[in-house]
Design a protein around this motif. Structure first.
Motif, mmCIF file in Angstrom:
data_model
loop_
_atom_site.group_PDB
_atom_site.id
_atom_site.type_symbol
_atom_site.label_atom_id
_atom_site.label_comp_id
_atom_site.label_asym_id
_atom_site.label_seq_id
_atom_site.Cartn_x
_atom_site.Cartn_y
_atom_site.Cartn_z
ATOM 1 N N LEU A 41 23.752 21.619 -60.860
ATOM 2 C CA LEU A 41 25.221 21.919 -61.326
ATOM 3 C C LEU A 41 25.245 22.218 -62.999
ATOM 4 O O LEU A 41 25.908 23.292 -63.209
ATOM 5 N N LEU A 42 24.300 21.471 -63.554
ATOM 6 C CA LEU A 42 24.217 21.982 -65.048
ATOM 7 C C LEU A 42 23.514 23.269 -65.116
ATOM 8 O O LEU A 42 24.001 24.029 -65.970
ATOM 9 N N ARG A 70 16.943 19.661 -69.248
ATOM 10 C CA ARG A 70 17.561 18.593 -68.738
ATOM 11 C C ARG A 70 19.052 18.269 -69.344
ATOM 12 O O ARG A 70 19.713 17.780 -68.873
ATOM 13 N N LYS A 71 18.994 18.744 -70.591
ATOM 14 C CA LYS A 71 20.281 18.373 -71.185
ATOM 15 C C LYS A 71 21.110 19.690 -71.294
ATOM 16 O O LYS A 71 22.437 19.162 -71.310
ATOM 17 N N TYR A 72 20.835 20.809 -71.185
ATOM 18 C CA TYR A 72 21.406 21.719 -71.233
ATOM 19 C C TYR A 72 21.488 22.924 -70.106
ATOM 20 O O TYR A 72 22.310 23.855 -70.099
ATOM 21 N N GLY A 73 20.660 22.608 -69.409
ATOM 22 C CA GLY A 73 20.640 23.592 -68.341
ATOM 23 C C GLY A 73 19.897 25.081 -68.751
ATOM 24 O O GLY A 73 19.833 25.834 -67.668
ATOM 25 N N LYS A 310 37.035 20.989 -65.542
ATOM 26 C CA LYS A 310 35.925 20.126 -66.005
ATOM 27 C C LYS A 310 34.643 20.626 -65.392
ATOM 28 O O LYS A 310 34.659 20.990 -64.203
ATOM 29 N N PRO A 311 33.465 20.593 -66.002
ATOM 30 C CA PRO A 311 32.216 20.828 -65.505
ATOM 31 C C PRO A 311 31.787 20.261 -64.131
ATOM 32 O O PRO A 311 32.217 19.006 -64.085
ATOM 33 N N LYS A 358 20.787 27.316 -54.970
ATOM 34 C CA LYS A 358 20.112 26.065 -54.973
ATOM 35 C C LYS A 358 21.054 24.959 -54.950
ATOM 36 O O LYS A 358 20.929 23.991 -54.361
ATOM 37 N N ALA A 359 22.200 25.172 -55.926
ATOM 38 C CA ALA A 359 23.311 24.164 -55.755
ATOM 39 C C ALA A 359 23.795 24.077 -54.545
ATOM 40 O O ALA A 359 24.235 22.825 -53.997
#
Ligand SMILES: [Zn+2]
Length: 809
Positions: A41-42, A70-73, A310-311, A358-359
């Motif tokens: 999702l990120l 991992r933090k920003y995709g 929201k994300p 993928k998601a």
């Protein structure tokens, strides 16, 4: 209208499940699944690509790669100039191409942890190099640029980061640092390598950053990546994840076991280049991408789906709501655009569209696997592969079509047309591996031809759910191998000396049967005036070691520069299906009669084999032997490379070794690295030699660097083998490394050597009497020469073993 009611039904099933079984506690698999969904999702929120350019595996900035993905995709790729096969191996005996294969796999494993995608330029790592110029002479500066430009045009990074500047460290690092600067401009220039434009398009990277050693965030156009935040999806810090990635480079260890209490190192970068119209990096930037903007026509088509603004990552534990949002995104054509807009940046759309696939696959719980049943594909034989699709979610999935690709086979698979929740469907893939398919084993012979990992086999499923379509697939690699593969022959090369040349040759041959049935055939050994063979039988997938002995041959002289062919033959006709060539080497090296030698190996069998070739009465020692056994039975003890690193307990037992010397023994100590040898109170490490020797990081990397004899009358140079310049010809890789910079006056320095244009290094072979015995320390890479079967290496080694008084004298 079909959409609403179905979703309600799924919700109902879920609700009933929760009511019946209570609120579930998360199992480890579910946690992993949740982290996977969070990442998927990120990834939908970020269409940028960052490339990390590195000379060798483990030179990548794993910490920044981890944070960016991992933090920003961010889509992160790494690009390595070499496979690192010129390095050392801290965990096993493999060197050169065999080490390259291991390091390529280590890099894949590290990338898996970092969430990045590794690529290789495939230049040969010829060992330590002192300058960019030397590196360019080996690789070709233009060729280096050509390959890097091609990869930039193919992978299309928006920003590039690198640890390498143009002047510091290893010549491979400097050369890589220089080429990436040139490639930044050349990739965008249609006049550069125009022939590539049939396959890829020109590409303008927006920014290039070079890592700085200090904490210089004050510099204009700089950013810092701090890995010490906790990854909400995985419950550990990015620094901990990055360390787990670094530890995958095990051959280059030892690495720290834990992140220090003060946290992982922050990476600081400064801008080295930017595109003509790139926006400036804002002050306090957290990534190399801050401030970059896509043209609105693109960006408005690349908007991530949200729930109530929201994300989706905020809802990673509410899979069903996420799934509804993803289905709607696909339905409204997210990450696609009219053709003229897509054509502006097709790869970015393709990346984001596949990230949505993928998601969807993760959110629906669909998994696709390929499982080869045999150990390799054998030309002319039936391949045995099973494809499986499983539905671990809560909804019914339609299967529209499933296709297999690989080795020129391109087959639709017969599977069910739908999958109910909690079910799996499999298909057996059957095709005959083409007779003309070329072998991909041994991997060490395919380091540079793109077949290092074998042949790719892919399966892709087109699936349906709620009127939308999505793809799920997987790719694996399989080797193409002969029916019976010779996994290894020992020893190779086969070295004999005057003491052993009349003995029968004995080979250990390791074989693997790749057939679905038993194999019966012959194992044969053929060489100049020698031939022998034996019958072999191997069960399916069996790995077996066979001994072959060739007896009663007068080999002296005959064997010089000869080869022996070891083959696996079919029984009838006796056609060879696999072959290994073993060089035979005769070294005119003798050891003083009656010497008894103990040796402590570090990482490989080089000492064992060399002593056996020399026909010496030798015993392999353990740490326990050194602690307790009567060492006085040995005339000489040899400590293999980096002994105090390979056996940390040896530091505490060193006084036993020095006592052994004092009482009359000869101790030969092969090279250590500076940090493993020099006295260090914090590590409880005293001076290890009887008189001080302090190591430096100096190397002599030119394997033909001149060697001068500083102490021509020393026994090491003429007893029992007279050493001449010939003994230093044809060396492999280098002369030596971590040469002493200071040594006590009790030592005699025997040899001097240096790379072109540098002052001579005189500490590479030091010998001193101590008590009634002798201590020899050497930074020369004798082990590489012994391993390669270099007669000069055997002659000098024989003199080291022979040094000192006979036992009981
Ligand atoms: Zn490196």
């Amino acid at each position: 209208m079909r959409f609403g009611p179905r979703i309600t039904r799924i919700t109902l099933i879920l609700l009933v499940g929760v009511l019946l079984f209570g609120a579930p506690t998360l199992s480890q698999t579910e946690k992993t699944d949740n982290a996977q969904l969070y990442q998927a999702l990120l990834d939908l929120t970020n269409s940028w690509t960052v490339m990390c350019v590195a000379a060798h595996p483990d030179d990548e900035d794993g910490s920044s790669l981890t944070v960016l993905r991992r933090k920003y995709g961010v889509h992160t790729v790494s690009l390595f100039s070499t496979f690192g096969e010129g390095g050392q191996n801290a965990v096993g005996p493999e060197l050169y191409e065999d080490l390259g294969v291991i390091r390529a796999h280590e890099t894949m494993a590290a990338a898996e942890v970092q969430g990045s995608e590794p690529h290789f330029l495939g230049f040969r790592d010829f060992g330590f190099s002192k300058s960019a110029e030397e590196t360019f002479r080996a690789w070709g500066e233009r060729e280096f640029l050509r390959r890097m430009v091609f990869q930039i045009r193919r992978l299309r990074p928006d920003a590039i980061i690198t640890n390498h500047d143009t002047t510091s460290g290893h010549g491979h690092h400097q050369a890589t640092g220089r080429i990436v600067l040139q490639a930044f401009d050349a990739a965008a220039d249609p006049k550069q390598f125009p022939e590539q434009l049939n396959e890829v398009s020109v590409w303008q990277v927006q920014r290039l950053f070079v890592r700085t050693r200090g904490g210089d965030t004050a510099a204009a156009q700089a950013f810092a990546i701090d890995p010490n935040e906790t990854d909400p999806a995985r419950g550990m810090t990015y620094a901990q994840e990055a360390l787990a990635g670094l530890q995958k480079h095990a051959t280059q260890g030892p690495w720290p076991k834990t992140v220090p209490a003060s946290g992982g190192r922050v990476s600081y970068y400064t801008l080295a280049k930017q595109a003509p119209n790139a926006p400036p990096l804002p002050a306090g930037a957290k990534t190399p991408l801050n401030g970059l903007k896509l043209p609105e026509r693109l960006s408005e088509r690349l908007i991530a789906p949200t729930i109530e603004g929201k994300p989706l990552t905020d809802f990673a534990d509410r899979r069903l709501e996420v799934l509804v949002s993803l289905i709607n995104a696909r339905r409204r054509g997210a990450f696609t655009a009219p053709n003229d807009v897509m054509a502006l940046d097709p790869q970015r759309f393709k990346l984001m569209s596949s990230r949505l696939d993928k998601a969807l696959a993760v959110a629906t719980g669909v998994a696709v696997n390929l499982n080869p049943e045999g150990s390799a594909l054998v030309p002319g034989e039936k391949a045995r592969i099973v494809a499986s699709l499983s539905n671990n979610g809560v909804g019914e999935i339609q299967i529209k079509q499933v296709n297999f690709h690989g080795l020129r086979a391109d087959t639709p698979l017969n599977v069910a047309d739908k999958m109910l929740p909690g079910t799996e469907t499999t298909a057996r893939i059957e095709f005959t591996t083409p007779k003309t398919a070329s072998f991909t084993v041994p991997a060490s012979e395919h380091l540079y031809d793109g077949k290092l990992f074998g042949e790719p086999l892919m399966v892709n499923a087109e699936l349906g759910l709620e009127g939308i379509t999505f793809n799920a697939g997987t790719e694996i690699y399989s080797n193409v191998a002969p029916a019976v593969e010779i996994l290894g022959v020992e020893p190779a090369p086969y070295v004999t000396t005057p003491a052993t040349s009349q003995k029968p040759l004995e080979f250990k041959v390791k074989l693997q049967n790749h057939l679905a049935g038993a194999f019966r055939g012959l194992l044969r050994v053929r060489g100049p005036s020698l031939e022998t063979g034996r019958e072999i039988e191997l069960q399916p997938d069996q790995i077996d070691t066979s001994n072959v002995v060739v007896r009663s041959l007068a080999l002296t002289g005959l064997m010089q520069n000869a080869n022996v062919d070891i083959t696996v033959d079919l029984p009838n006709p006796k056609d060879p299906i696999a072959k290994k060539v073993v060089p035979l080497v005769y070294a005119d090296a003798i050891v003083v009669a009656g010497r008894k030698v103990g040796y402590l190996p570090s990482y490989d069998k080089t000492l064992e084999r060399a002593l056996s070739s020399l026909g010496v009465d030798a015993k392999q020692l353990t740490i326990d032997d050194i602690a307790k056994a009567d060492l006085s039975v040995f005339n000489t003890i040899v400590l293999d490379n980096r002994p105090y690193e390979a056996h940390p307990e040896l530091v505490g037992l060193n006084s036993r070794l020095l006592k052994y010397v004092e009482d009359g023994g000869t101790l030969v100590v092969f090279y250590s690295k500076t940090g493993e040898w020099n006295p260090d109170e914090r590590r409880n490490r005293p001076q290890l030699a009887p008189y001080p020797i302090i190591l430096d990081d100096e190397r002599v990397t030119q394997e033909d660097a001149p060697v001068t004899f500083l102490a021509p009358r020393n026994f090491l140079l003429h007893f029992p083998n007279r050493i001449t310049q010939t003994d230093f010809a044809n060396w492999v890789q280098e002369r030596g490394l971590y040469f002493p910079k200071e040594w006590d006056s009790h030592y005699t320095a025997v040899l001097a050597t240096s790379d072109k244009g540098e002052p001579p290094l005189r500490g590479g072979l030091l010998v001193a009497p101590y008590g009634r015995g002798n201590y020899i320390y050497t930074s020369f890479v004798w082990y590489r020469q012994l391993r390669a079967g270099l007669p000069g290496g055997y002659r000098f080694f024989a003199n080291m073993i022979s040094y000192g008084r006979p036992k009981g004298d």
